[in-house]
Motif scaffolding. Structure first.
Motif, PDB file in Angstrom:
ATOM      1  N   GLU A  50      13.097 -28.194  -5.643  1.00 54.97           N
ATOM      2  CA  GLU A  50      11.645 -28.361  -5.560  1.00 54.97           C
ATOM      3  C   GLU A  50      10.986 -27.141  -4.917  1.00 54.97           C
ATOM      4  O   GLU A  50       9.972 -26.631  -5.415  1.00 54.97           O
ATOM      5  CB  GLU A  50      11.324 -29.612  -4.756  1.00 54.97           C
ATOM      6  CG  GLU A  50       9.845 -29.938  -4.705  1.00 54.97           C
ATOM      7  CD  GLU A  50       9.555 -31.132  -3.825  1.00 54.97           C
ATOM      8  OE1 GLU A  50       8.716 -31.963  -4.217  1.00 54.97           O
ATOM      9  OE2 GLU A  50      10.148 -31.228  -2.734  1.00 54.97           O
ATOM     10  N   VAL A  51      11.556 -26.663  -3.816  1.00 56.69           N
ATOM     11  CA  VAL A  51      10.979 -25.519  -3.116  1.00 56.69           C
ATOM     12  C   VAL A  51      11.076 -24.255  -3.967  1.00 56.69           C
ATOM     13  O   VAL A  51      10.110 -23.483  -4.064  1.00 56.69           O
ATOM     14  CB  VAL A  51      11.662 -25.318  -1.749  1.00 56.69           C
ATOM     15  CG1 VAL A  51      11.192 -24.025  -1.107  1.00 56.69           C
ATOM     16  CG2 VAL A  51      11.361 -26.492  -0.821  1.00 56.69           C
ATOM     17  N   GLN A  52      12.218 -24.038  -4.594  1.00 55.84           N
ATOM     18  CA  GLN A  52      12.366 -22.867  -5.457  1.00 55.84           C
ATOM     19  C   GLN A  52      11.398 -22.941  -6.631  1.00 55.84           C
ATOM     20  O   GLN A  52      10.829 -21.932  -7.047  1.00 55.84           O
ATOM     21  CB  GLN A  52      13.805 -22.754  -5.966  1.00 55.84           C
ATOM     22  CG  GLN A  52      14.838 -22.455  -4.891  1.00 55.84           C
ATOM     23  CD  GLN A  52      14.592 -21.127  -4.190  1.00 55.84           C
ATOM     24  OE1 GLN A  52      13.987 -20.212  -4.749  1.00 55.84           O
ATOM     25  NE2 GLN A  52      15.079 -21.020  -2.954  1.00 55.84           N
ATOM     26  N   GLY A  53      11.188 -24.146  -7.162  1.00 51.26           N
ATOM     27  CA  GLY A  53      10.222 -24.314  -8.243  1.00 51.26           C
ATOM     28  C   GLY A  53       8.811 -24.027  -7.783  1.00 51.26           C
ATOM     29  O   GLY A  53       8.005 -23.438  -8.519  1.00 51.26           O
ATOM     30  N   LEU A  54       8.508 -24.432  -6.557  1.00 48.14           N
ATOM     31  CA  LEU A  54       7.190 -24.166  -5.989  1.00 48.14           C
ATOM     32  C   LEU A  54       6.937 -22.662  -5.887  1.00 48.14           C
ATOM     33  O   LEU A  54       5.859 -22.168  -6.250  1.00 48.14           O
ATOM     34  CB  LEU A  54       7.091 -24.809  -4.613  1.00 48.14           C
ATOM     35  CG  LEU A  54       5.803 -24.597  -3.831  1.00 48.14           C
ATOM     36  CD1 LEU A  54       4.641 -25.256  -4.534  1.00 48.14           C
ATOM     37  CD2 LEU A  54       5.958 -25.150  -2.416  1.00 48.14           C
ATOM     38  N   VAL A  55       7.937 -21.935  -5.409  1.00 47.00           N
ATOM     39  CA  VAL A  55       7.815 -20.485  -5.304  1.00 47.00           C
ATOM     40  C   VAL A  55       7.593 -19.869  -6.686  1.00 47.00           C
ATOM     41  O   VAL A  55       6.719 -18.996  -6.861  1.00 47.00           O
ATOM     42  CB  VAL A  55       9.078 -19.879  -4.647  1.00 47.00           C
ATOM     43  CG1 VAL A  55       9.063 -18.360  -4.760  1.00 47.00           C
ATOM     44  CG2 VAL A  55       9.178 -20.300  -3.191  1.00 47.00           C
ATOM     45  N   GLN A  56       8.320 -20.327  -7.675  1.00 48.87           N
ATOM     46  CA  GLN A  56       8.201 -19.759  -9.017  1.00 48.87           C
ATOM     47  C   GLN A  56       6.841 -20.048  -9.630  1.00 48.87           C
ATOM     48  O   GLN A  56       6.230 -19.177 -10.260  1.00 48.87           O
ATOM     49  CB  GLN A  56       9.309 -20.318  -9.923  1.00 48.87           C
ATOM     50  CG  GLN A  56       9.469 -19.561 -11.238  1.00 48.87           C
ATOM     51  CD  GLN A  56       9.837 -18.105 -11.007  1.00 48.87           C
ATOM     52  OE1 GLN A  56      10.768 -17.797 -10.275  1.00 48.87           O
ATOM     53  NE2 GLN A  56       9.078 -17.193 -11.611  1.00 48.87           N
ATOM     54  N   VAL A  57       6.358 -21.283  -9.437  1.00 53.57           N
ATOM     55  CA  VAL A  57       5.032 -21.639  -9.952  1.00 53.57           C
ATOM     56  C   VAL A  57       3.969 -20.749  -9.324  1.00 53.57           C
ATOM     57  O   VAL A  57       3.059 -20.256 -10.009  1.00 53.57           O
ATOM     58  CB  VAL A  57       4.718 -23.125  -9.680  1.00 53.57           C
ATOM     59  CG1 VAL A  57       3.246 -23.422  -9.920  1.00 53.57           C
ATOM     60  CG2 VAL A  57       5.576 -24.016 -10.561  1.00 53.57           C
ATOM     61  N   PHE A  58       4.083 -20.537  -8.027  1.00 49.28           N
ATOM     62  CA  PHE A  58       3.094 -19.694  -7.343  1.00 49.28           C
ATOM     63  C   PHE A  58       3.138 -18.267  -7.883  1.00 49.28           C
ATOM     64  O   PHE A  58       2.094 -17.667  -8.175  1.00 49.28           O
ATOM     65  CB  PHE A  58       3.347 -19.695  -5.840  1.00 49.28           C
ATOM     66  CG  PHE A  58       2.265 -18.997  -5.062  1.00 49.28           C
ATOM     67  CD1 PHE A  58       1.140 -19.677  -4.654  1.00 49.28           C
ATOM     68  CD2 PHE A  58       2.370 -17.647  -4.751  1.00 49.28           C
ATOM     69  CE1 PHE A  58       0.125 -19.039  -3.945  1.00 49.28           C
ATOM     70  CE2 PHE A  58       1.363 -17.000  -4.049  1.00 49.28           C
ATOM     71  CZ  PHE A  58       0.247 -17.695  -3.646  1.00 49.28           C
ATOM     72  N   GLN A  59       4.322 -17.711  -8.025  1.00 52.80           N
ATOM     73  CA  GLN A  59       4.439 -16.335  -8.503  1.00 52.80           C
ATOM     74  C   GLN A  59       3.940 -16.199  -9.934  1.00 52.80           C
ATOM     75  O   GLN A  59       3.301 -15.211 -10.289  1.00 52.80           O
ATOM     76  CB  GLN A  59       5.889 -15.865  -8.407  1.00 52.80           C
ATOM     77  CG  GLN A  59       6.359 -15.657  -6.977  1.00 52.80           C
ATOM     78  CD  GLN A  59       7.785 -15.165  -6.892  1.00 52.80           C
ATOM     79  OE1 GLN A  59       8.613 -15.472  -7.737  1.00 52.80           O
ATOM     80  NE2 GLN A  59       8.089 -14.402  -5.860  1.00 52.80           N
ATOM     81  N   ASP A  60       4.222 -17.199 -10.757  1.00 59.35           N
ATOM     82  CA  ASP A  60       3.817 -17.132 -12.164  1.00 59.35           C
ATOM     83  C   ASP A  60       2.318 -17.318 -12.357  1.00 59.35           C
ATOM     84  O   ASP A  60       1.731 -16.743 -13.273  1.00 59.35           O
ATOM     85  CB  ASP A  60       4.560 -18.193 -12.985  1.00 59.35           C
ATOM     86  CG  ASP A  60       6.037 -17.895 -13.129  1.00 59.35           C
ATOM     87  OD1 ASP A  60       6.443 -16.747 -12.856  1.00 59.35           O
ATOM     88  OD2 ASP A  60       6.793 -18.817 -13.501  1.00 59.35           O
TER      89      ASP A  60
END
Length: 324
Positions: A92-102
């Motif tokens: 979940e946290v890694q996905g959150l980081v990726q969503v933010f960067q994208d």
């Protein structure tokens, strides 16, 4: 913020370093230049926090998940199907980081949801008292023989920024920068939004878009106020203006929305906006420090001529740092 007080109480004065062209533009226009984050000195600006984010959020999220599992058997079974709570939270946290960067800081400007414009100040608080009068050696080195520091009255600057926010549709954030070398308690004290980020994320629903939506505002504040340890000496207090990016503006135009847009300026290939432009107020500059160097007397004389021309009674002081 270093404590719960307003920024002007923690930092009564702030120094803004600039070169001769920047000084002349600020004094003539009585506005502050704010630079698009792509053009800041740190090549990984706004991306450092992505590396720090998992370690800041995982523990509180795991604790929330464990509590949830004790009270909801269906959640416990679902979490176990995902590989267990730690695996679930990590993904979940890694996905959150990726969503933010994208979505927030993508390399393609047409996909940017927001644009971030930054004006940087240095605080003399907590440093040698001489810095208040003579500036910081590392900053003068950035400008060679041509640096100046404008010393601002922070309380009056904060008041003008509140007026600015009423005139223009934008979000203005003003506060201390935290650094990657800061221990956790110092980081929490410097970045005011960090405790709020943890709290909102720990309370948000699992496997839901809400988890991103409820933390977006404090997450933005954390990203824009976190820097690499190598810049810690500057003791930066950052003024960030958040505008709608190309993607949101395009959607608005398609929907027929009419929104007053702030003018972007392209100066020497660098995109900037001008803050406090056209408000009819003079900038609250308490004094100007002429940086050290072999041509300091000539630069002082030129500055005094400019101030006289503009009918500004701003005091001028010379830095006594012995830099050639």
């Amino acid at each position: 913020m270093l404590d719960d007080r307003p920024v002007h109480e923690v930092h009564p004065e702030l120094l803004h370093y600039t070169n001769a062209d920047g000084l002349m533009g600020i004094l003539r226009e009585q506005s502050l230049w704010s630079t698009h984050w792509h053009y800041l000195n740190d090549a990984r600006e706004l991306r450092h926090f992505s590396e720090k984010l998992p370690s800041l959020l995982k523990d509180v999220r795991i604790a929330a998940a464990e509590e949830f599992a004790r009270n909801r058997i269906d959640f416990k079974e679902w979490a176990e199907a995902q590989g267990g709570i730690e695996e679930l939270v990590d993904a979940e946290v890694q996905g959150l980081v990726q969503v933010f960067q994208d979505s927030v800081v993508p390399p393609d400007p047409t996909r940017q949801i927001f644009e971030f414009y930054v004006t940087s100040f240095c605080t003399p608080e907590g440093s040698f008292e001489e810095v208040r009068s003579h500036g910081l050696l590392s900053m003068w080195r950035c400008y060679g023989n041509g640096g100046y520091a404008l010393v601002f009255d922070t309380a009056e600057l904060d008041r003008l920024l509140r007026e600015e926010a009423k005139v223009w549709p934008s979000r203005i954030v003003f506060g201390d920068v935290g650094y990657s070398c800061d221990p956790p308690n110092v980081l929490d004290s410097r970045i005011a939004a960090l405790p709020e980020l943890r709290k909102k994320f720990s309370e948000s629903m699992f496997d839901s878009q809400e988890a991103f939506e409820v933390i977006l505002e404090p997450l933005l504040d954390c990203f824009i106020h976190y820097k690499h340890w190598a810049f810690a000496e500057e003791r930066e207090v950052r003024l960030t203006t958040i505008l709608n990016g190309e993607q949101i503006r395009a959607v608005g135009m398609k929907d027929g929305a009419t929104r007053r847009e702030r003018e972007r300026y392209n100066q020497d290939g660098v995109t900037r906006i001008h803050l406090l432009e056209g408000l009819g107020h003079r900038l609250p500059i308490k004094r100007v420090i002429v940086g050290p160097g072999s041509h300091q007397p000539e630069r002082e004389a030129e500055l005094r001529v400019l101030l006289e021309e503009l009918k500004l009674d701003t005091p001028v002081v010379l830095s006594n740092i012995p830099l050639r």
